[in-house]
Design an enzyme around this catalytic site. Structure first.
Site, PDB file in Angstrom:
ATOM      1  N   PRO A 190       0.838  -1.197   0.000  1.00 24.91           N
ATOM      2  CG  PRO A 190      -0.029  -1.041   2.161  1.00 24.91           C
ATOM      3  CD  PRO A 190       0.755  -1.936   1.252  1.00 24.91           C
ATOM      4  CG  HIS A 191       1.474   3.156  -3.319  1.00 24.10           C
ATOM      5  ND1 HIS A 191       1.152   4.201  -4.156  1.00 24.10           N
ATOM      6  CD2 HIS A 191       1.006   2.026  -3.900  1.00 24.10           C
ATOM      7  CE1 HIS A 191       0.515   3.712  -5.211  1.00 24.10           C
ATOM      8  NE2 HIS A 191       0.420   2.396  -5.083  1.00 24.10           N
TER       9      HIS A 191
END
Length: 154
Positions: free
Chosen positions: A60-61
């Site tokens: 996730p970013h």
């Protein structure tokens, strides 16, 4: 260059939303960002763009306001969780990449490097076999040093 700012072992979460709340709490403690803002943004992003990159990893970013420099957190989960991934395997490790809001192409460059690094089968196997936070740190330190040295030599 790849750099991991924080390492967690045994992250709790019965599903990806709970895991994201646990991750957000750790991110908040380390960066001073609002835990709820980070959790809400991670969850919203996951719903529109799944983060599972395969081999048990999710990446996730976010580009997020209020962050002055990039922050990367590696977490090994206490129990694998079901998430949408390219290979349909359960996720037992997460790498959270947070970049400053206006970091544009640098965020994408970091994301690309982390994705390539954590898709390496040998690295994945070593990390999945780690049984403590210290073991995770040692593996990451060694493998990241090797990857960074290879990048310098190229």
């Amino acid at each position: 260059m790849i750099k991991i700012d924080a390492v967690l072992y045994g992250l709790k979460g019965a599903n990806w939303k709970q895991a994201y709340h646990s991750l957000a709490e750790s991110v908040s403690d380390a960066t001073g960002l609002s835990m709820m803002d980070v959790a809400d943004q991670l969850i919203a992003n996951e719903q529109t763009s799944p983060s599972g990159i395969g081999r048990g990893f999710a990446l996730p970013h976010l580009q997020i306001a209020g962050l002055s420099k990039p922050f990367v957190l590696f977490a090994k989960l206490a129990q694998p969780i079901d998430m949408e991934t390219v290979d349909h395997d359960a996720v037992d490790m997460m790498v959270v990449l947070l970049s400053p809001e206006n970091d544009g192409p640098y965020h994408l460059l970091r994301l690309s490097r982390l994705s390539r690094f954590f898709r390496d089968e040998t690295i994945c196997q070593k990390l999945q076999g780690a049984e403590s936070e210290d073991a995770l740190r040692a593996i990451l330190l060694y493998e990241i040093d090797m990857a960074n040295e290879e990048r310098k030599a190229a």
